[in-house]
Design a protein around this motif. Structure first.
Motif, PDB file in Angstrom:
ATOM      1  N   PHE B  32      29.445 -60.163 -81.606  1.00 35.23           N
ATOM      2  CA  PHE B  32      28.489 -59.386 -82.385  1.00 35.23           C
ATOM      3  C   PHE B  32      28.262 -60.075 -83.739  1.00 35.23           C
ATOM      4  CE2 PHE B  32      30.852 -55.725 -80.147  1.00 35.23           C
ATOM      5  CZ  PHE B  32      30.022 -55.806 -79.031  1.00 35.23           C
ATOM      6  N   ALA B  33      28.654 -61.354 -83.804  1.00 37.05           N
ATOM      7  CA  ALA B  33      28.664 -62.046 -85.094  1.00 37.05           C
ATOM      8  C   ALA B  33      27.332 -62.688 -85.462  1.00 37.05           C
ATOM      9  CB  ALA B  33      29.756 -63.108 -85.100  1.00 37.05           C
ATOM     10  N   GLY B  34      26.638 -63.275 -84.513  1.00 42.09           N
ATOM     11  CA  GLY B  34      25.431 -64.037 -84.840  1.00 42.09           C
ATOM     12  C   GLY B  34      24.272 -63.152 -85.229  1.00 42.09           C
ATOM     13  N   GLY B  35      23.114 -63.789 -85.358  1.00 44.25           N
ATOM     14  CA  GLY B  35      21.888 -63.049 -85.615  1.00 44.25           C
ATOM     15  C   GLY B  35      20.825 -63.520 -84.644  1.00 44.25           C
ATOM     16  N   LEU B  36      21.242 -63.723 -83.391  1.00 47.06           N
ATOM     17  CA  LEU B  36      20.335 -64.323 -82.413  1.00 47.06           C
ATOM     18  C   LEU B  36      19.524 -63.253 -81.686  1.00 47.06           C
ATOM     19  CD1 LEU B  36      22.704 -66.922 -80.647  1.00 47.06           C
ATOM     20  CD2 LEU B  36      21.398 -67.183 -82.747  1.00 47.06           C
ATOM     21  N   PRO B  37      18.235 -63.522 -81.476  1.00 51.82           N
ATOM     22  CA  PRO B  37      17.482 -62.684 -80.547  1.00 51.82           C
ATOM     23  C   PRO B  37      17.961 -62.955 -79.117  1.00 51.82           C
ATOM     24  CG  PRO B  37      16.126 -64.528 -81.302  1.00 51.82           C
ATOM     25  CD  PRO B  37      17.422 -64.606 -82.053  1.00 51.82           C
ATOM     26  N   ASP B  38      17.614 -62.071 -78.200  1.00 48.81           N
ATOM     27  CA  ASP B  38      18.043 -62.245 -76.807  1.00 48.81           C
ATOM     28  C   ASP B  38      17.138 -63.252 -76.111  1.00 48.81           C
ATOM     29  OD1 ASP B  38      18.853 -62.095 -74.217  1.00 48.81           O
ATOM     30  OD2 ASP B  38      18.783 -59.914 -74.072  1.00 48.81           O
ATOM     31  N   ASP B  39      17.715 -64.359 -75.628  1.00 50.45           N
ATOM     32  CA  ASP B  39      16.845 -65.367 -75.023  1.00 50.45           C
ATOM     33  C   ASP B  39      16.227 -64.920 -73.698  1.00 50.45           C
ATOM     34  OD1 ASP B  39      19.677 -66.952 -75.799  1.00 50.45           O
ATOM     35  OD2 ASP B  39      19.562 -66.291 -73.714  1.00 50.45           O
ATOM     36  N   GLU B  40      16.834 -63.897 -73.063  1.00 47.49           N
ATOM     37  CA  GLU B  40      16.240 -63.402 -71.810  1.00 47.49           C
ATOM     38  C   GLU B  40      14.806 -62.906 -72.019  1.00 47.49           C
ATOM     39  OE1 GLU B  40      17.208 -63.631 -68.685  1.00 47.49           O
ATOM     40  OE2 GLU B  40      18.824 -64.844 -69.511  1.00 47.49           O
ATOM     41  N   LEU B  41      14.511 -62.504 -73.247  1.00 47.08           N
ATOM     42  CA  LEU B  41      13.173 -61.960 -73.522  1.00 47.08           C
ATOM     43  C   LEU B  41      12.157 -63.025 -73.945  1.00 47.08           C
ATOM     44  CD1 LEU B  41      14.204 -58.751 -75.501  1.00 47.08           C
ATOM     45  CD2 LEU B  41      13.269 -58.841 -73.189  1.00 47.08           C
ATOM     46  N   PHE B  42      12.605 -64.261 -74.115  1.00 45.60           N
ATOM     47  CA  PHE B  42      11.690 -65.289 -74.618  1.00 45.60           C
ATOM     48  C   PHE B  42      10.506 -65.476 -73.659  1.00 45.60           C
ATOM     49  CE2 PHE B  42      15.316 -67.683 -77.012  1.00 45.60           C
ATOM     50  CZ  PHE B  42      15.299 -66.701 -77.994  1.00 45.60           C
ATOM     51  N   PRO B  43       9.282 -65.454 -74.180  1.00 49.11           N
ATOM     52  CA  PRO B  43       8.087 -65.599 -73.333  1.00 49.11           C
ATOM     53  C   PRO B  43       7.803 -67.066 -73.005  1.00 49.11           C
ATOM     54  CG  PRO B  43       7.416 -65.243 -75.606  1.00 49.11           C
ATOM     55  CD  PRO B  43       8.926 -65.228 -75.593  1.00 49.11           C
ATOM     56  N   PHE B 282      -1.895 -64.459 -75.704  1.00 48.10           N
ATOM     57  CA  PHE B 282      -0.738 -63.695 -75.228  1.00 48.10           C
ATOM     58  C   PHE B 282      -0.660 -62.447 -76.087  1.00 48.10           C
ATOM     59  CE2 PHE B 282       3.928 -62.964 -75.935  1.00 48.10           C
ATOM     60  CZ  PHE B 282       4.287 -62.639 -74.633  1.00 48.10           C
ATOM     61  N   ASP B 283      -0.289 -61.335 -75.492  1.00 48.15           N
ATOM     62  CA  ASP B 283      -0.244 -60.084 -76.269  1.00 48.15           C
ATOM     63  C   ASP B 283       1.094 -60.000 -77.009  1.00 48.15           C
ATOM     64  OD1 ASP B 283      -0.350 -57.569 -77.322  1.00 48.15           O
ATOM     65  OD2 ASP B 283      -1.125 -56.615 -75.512  1.00 48.15           O
ATOM     66  N   LEU B 284       1.128 -60.666 -78.162  1.00 42.97           N
ATOM     67  CA  LEU B 284       2.374 -60.725 -78.923  1.00 42.97           C
ATOM     68  C   LEU B 284       2.815 -59.328 -79.365  1.00 42.97           C
ATOM     69  CD1 LEU B 284       4.573 -62.580 -80.107  1.00 42.97           C
ATOM     70  CD2 LEU B 284       3.194 -62.808 -82.168  1.00 42.97           C
ATOM     71  N   ASP B 285       1.852 -58.460 -79.655  1.00 42.52           N
ATOM     72  CA  ASP B 285       2.222 -57.118 -80.116  1.00 42.52           C
ATOM     73  C   ASP B 285       2.904 -56.312 -79.011  1.00 42.52           C
ATOM     74  OD1 ASP B 285       1.254 -57.316 -82.815  1.00 42.52           O
ATOM     75  OD2 ASP B 285      -0.740 -57.410 -81.938  1.00 42.52           O
ATOM     76  N   ALA B 286       2.380 -56.426 -77.795  1.00 38.44           N
ATOM     77  CA  ALA B 286       3.040 -55.749 -76.670  1.00 38.44           C
ATOM     78  C   ALA B 286       4.440 -56.329 -76.473  1.00 38.44           C
ATOM     79  CB  ALA B 286       2.212 -55.921 -75.401  1.00 38.44           C
ATOM     80  N   HIS B 287       4.544 -57.639 -76.653  1.00 40.77           N
ATOM     81  CA  HIS B 287       5.844 -58.292 -76.518  1.00 40.77           C
ATOM     82  C   HIS B 287       6.827 -57.777 -77.573  1.00 40.77           C
ATOM     83  CE1 HIS B 287       8.692 -61.384 -75.407  1.00 40.77           C
ATOM     84  NE2 HIS B 287       8.791 -61.753 -76.666  1.00 40.77           N
ATOM     85  N   LYS B 290       8.129 -54.492 -76.600  1.00 41.17           N
ATOM     86  CA  LYS B 290       9.132 -54.639 -75.534  1.00 41.17           C
ATOM     87  C   LYS B 290      10.492 -55.030 -76.125  1.00 41.17           C
ATOM     88  CE  LYS B 290       9.718 -57.772 -71.645  1.00 41.17           C
ATOM     89  NZ  LYS B 290       9.065 -58.938 -71.016  1.00 41.17           N
ATOM     90  N   ILE B 291      10.464 -56.000 -77.018  1.00 40.07           N
ATOM     91  CA  ILE B 291      11.695 -56.408 -77.713  1.00 40.07           C
ATOM     92  C   ILE B 291      12.297 -55.224 -78.455  1.00 40.07           C
ATOM     93  CG2 ILE B 291      12.622 -57.784 -79.619  1.00 40.07           C
ATOM     94  CD1 ILE B 291      10.446 -59.829 -79.133  1.00 40.07           C
ATOM     95  N   SER B 292      11.447 -54.543 -79.235  1.00 38.14           N
ATOM     96  CA  SER B 292      11.929 -53.452 -80.078  1.00 38.14           C
ATOM     97  C   SER B 292      12.550 -52.357 -79.232  1.00 38.14           C
ATOM     98  CB  SER B 292      10.773 -52.880 -80.910  1.00 38.14           C
ATOM     99  OG  SER B 292      10.225 -53.875 -81.734  1.00 38.14           O
ATOM    100  N   SER B 293      11.918 -52.069 -78.109  1.00 31.17           N
ATOM    101  CA  SER B 293      12.426 -51.027 -77.230  1.00 31.17           C
ATOM    102  C   SER B 293      13.817 -51.391 -76.701  1.00 31.17           C
ATOM    103  CB  SER B 293      11.406 -50.822 -76.107  1.00 31.17           C
ATOM    104  OG  SER B 293      11.998 -50.153 -75.044  1.00 31.17           O
ATOM    105  N   LEU B 294      13.985 -52.621 -76.239  1.00 31.41           N
ATOM    106  CA  LEU B 294      15.294 -53.034 -75.730  1.00 31.41           C
ATOM    107  C   LEU B 294      16.348 -53.053 -76.844  1.00 31.41           C
ATOM    108  CD1 LEU B 294      16.901 -54.119 -73.245  1.00 31.41           C
ATOM    109  CD2 LEU B 294      16.519 -56.392 -74.201  1.00 31.41           C
TER     110      LEU B 294
END
Lengths: 399, 399
Positions: B32-43, B282-287, B290-294
């Motif tokens: 829980f140390a880093g500040g990384l976004p989840d790469d599974e979500l990368f478009p 690409f619909d960055l806002d929808a993306h 999606k990120i925010s929800s997860l």
């Protein structure tokens, strides 16, 4: 509101590079002013393939990366440098940067306290001078001849100023197109060891050679303790990837890496991964030969134009590589004063004065031959030599 | 050889970020140390398509670019900011940077002389503290509550220290997960105008919202004269593109651009062009939704774990967005001292102390919930709350 800027950037108010780029961007002018490689030679398909390979590696390739840069590319760079006899290093001695400009900047950031002395060639790379000034260094130019710094003057200044750093572009220098002799390179290494000074070898152009002579980087003559060496893929692959590197003593590279964390965390790692794939699957060396051959031809066209113009009192050294031709006109001509008339006639160059840390020679100019076709070079040189010939009566403007 | 580094970087000898990253990279530890976004979500597919569009534009796309960055992307960023009521600017007020880290660095480079005072929140983003230290700023922390800086303390410090800059992360701050109230935002703008201070608003997380509340950036409350605002595509698109931006008064942005010429000439322009194509197709806002929800879901999982553990004397504010949960333990617990035991048990976090410019609270820690699955969060929080529960008797280490 009045914005009170830091002392270190007050000299930035007028930027020579910026003025140059403005001239370059003017529509109809034939520009010998910039330092751009020819985009017609860019290996776009190979680069696109390289990116496709990176994307195929999956999502991890798009995560934050190491500050030091993509390790496989650092290892590949070591292999490439080993072919130039630079062999004292491991991947931990290599830092990938946003172009070699960032290498100059980060090095200065970690080494230069206000008032520290840096010895430079005269003339030298103006954007390096701007970096050194922004860290409030005292820049002391050393007299140069066609073989490099004049040893007598260098020794005198080592003793008089006790510099912290010597900055040189020993192979096809910007702006002078100069190549240091092997003897001078060896002597410089001996002197930096004797005087405990760090040498910064800036080598963005060393691969662009027009002869078979071959030059030993100064870093190859050191034992890994007193020299840092930087180069870039901007001139050999493409500038937009913004990938350079620096190699040197581990302590220095480690401190630069820590400074880079504060500066930008890390450079673009997709570009680093793409360059790795490019080097693996594309014959970059054959490509460099192709570039060098074309640039050598264009250089010859430009030099021939100068000879044919039979101008009085014009001096230049025919470059054996690199991107620039440095010209010295009759002493009474001022290239800064003539620039607006040149642009009005349809041709641009860089006046020599900003490349001087000490007293400028106002009768000098830098010409770039890599970004114009033969036809444009002939046309532009006709305009330029015509102007110089017409300006024989000009006198030096009082400053 | 002994390398005499510049005074400005001597504090860099031990880097907290570096230590964190080392922990993150250890194999079996739930971090829980880093500040990384989840790469599974990368478009990834959309980004690859964006690059394909850039390559189709031909060779010019690979040439040196403008220092300020690719203009169409700057214009697109203006449109995106206008939707947040940031409207006082044109493309000439925007500088593209290598992540928003470089925006913090270049701003400090042009504004901060040694000894200049910067007011910050307490705690605040540690890599910003490192930048300010490297320019030898005097950092003065201002007392904060859940609504932002405490006005009384802020006014007192404005008067006592006459700061040059106030640095804040007002929306889902790193590390505290704090959101400033609208009233405090307005009061801050009033105060920077009154005291003629520049405000630096750092907003990398503002788009990652878990509620419908919506927050007005402080830059939207200014008239374009006293606030600079920075954000990044690292959290919303992908980090590897290393593209951030800063907007502010033209004089400040122009000076930063000149400093950027010395720093690295320009950032990766292929990435900038690809981001432009990405935003266009690409619909960055929808993306981002999606990120925010997860991330909101994962945040809830983590918060639920904390509640369920029923630890004595543990305090935290449930974040309404961003990437971090900030936890205050019983006063006798020292999170730095406990970290090695935590890692031994298989879980990592960041101790809170390095985020303090003043006197650290050693009983604090920062947890990241964006880079772990639900399962790992539950497992890691069990290990962590178990450790804290077992350590009830621990006392503060003498320093």
């Amino acid at each position: 509101m009045k914005y009170a800027f830091a002392k270190r950037v007050r000299h930035l108010q007028s930027s020579a590079v910026r003025d140059i780029l403005k001239v370059v961007n003017q529509g109809d002018v034939i520009s010998f002013a910039g330092g751009l490689p020819d985009d017609e030679l860019f290996p776009v398909e190979a680069i696109e393939e390289a990116f496709t390979r990176v994307f195929a590696k999956g999502k991890k390739a798009m995560q934050y990366g190491e500050t030091e840069g993509y390790r496989p590319l650092r290892e590949m760079i070591l292999e490439r440098m080993a072919r130039k006899q630079i062999t004292d290093y491991t991947a931990d001695h290599v830092l990938l940067t946003t172009g070699s400009q960032q290498a100059i900047d980060l090095f200065s950031r970690v080494m230069i306290s206000p008032g520290d002395v840096i010895l430079t060639e005269e003339p030298t790379y103006l954007a390096a001078l701007q970096v050194f000034q922004s860290y409030e260094a005292t820049i002391v130019p050393v007299r140069c001849d066609t073989d490099g710094m004049v040893v007598e003057d260098l020794v005198a200044k080592l003793k008089a100023f006790r510099p912290k750093v010597i900055y040189v572009v020993p192979t096809f220098s910007n702006p002078a197109g100069r190549v240091w002799s092997l003897e001078r390179r060896k002597e410089l290494v001996r002197l930096v060891h004797k005087h405990k000074v760090l040498l910064f070898e800036d080598d963005p152009y060393g691969d662009i050679q027009f002869t078979d002579e071959g030059y030993t980087p100064i870093a190859a003559l050191d034992d890994g303790s007193h020299v840092v060496y930087t180069s870039t893929f901007s001139k050999t692959a493409v500038p937009a990837l913004r990938t350079g590197w620096i190699v040197g003593p581990h302590q220095v590279i480690r401190m630069m890496s820590q400074a880079k964390q504060a500066n930008d965390l890390h450079s673009n790692s997709l570009a680093q991964q793409a360059l790795y794939e490019l080097c693996l699957h594309f014959d970059l060396d054959a490509h460099i030969q192709k570039i060098s051959s074309l640039y050598g031809h264009r250089k010859k066209v430009m030099v021939d134009c100068l000879h044919e113009a039979e101008l009085d009192d014009v001096h230049f050294v025919d470059p054996k590589g690199g991107m620039f031709l440095w010209v010295e006109l009759a002493p009474n001509l001022d290239t800064q004063a003539l620039l607006s008339e040149a642009v009005a006639r349809g041709v641009a160059y860089v006046p020599g004065a900003p490349f001087y840390a000490g007293s400028p020679q106002y009768n000098t100019l830098r010409l770039n031959y890599t970004h114009s076709t033969d036809e444009k070079i002939v046309e532009g040189m006709k305009l330029l030599t015509g102007l110089f010939s017409d300006s024989g009566e000009a006198t030096i403007t009082e400053r």
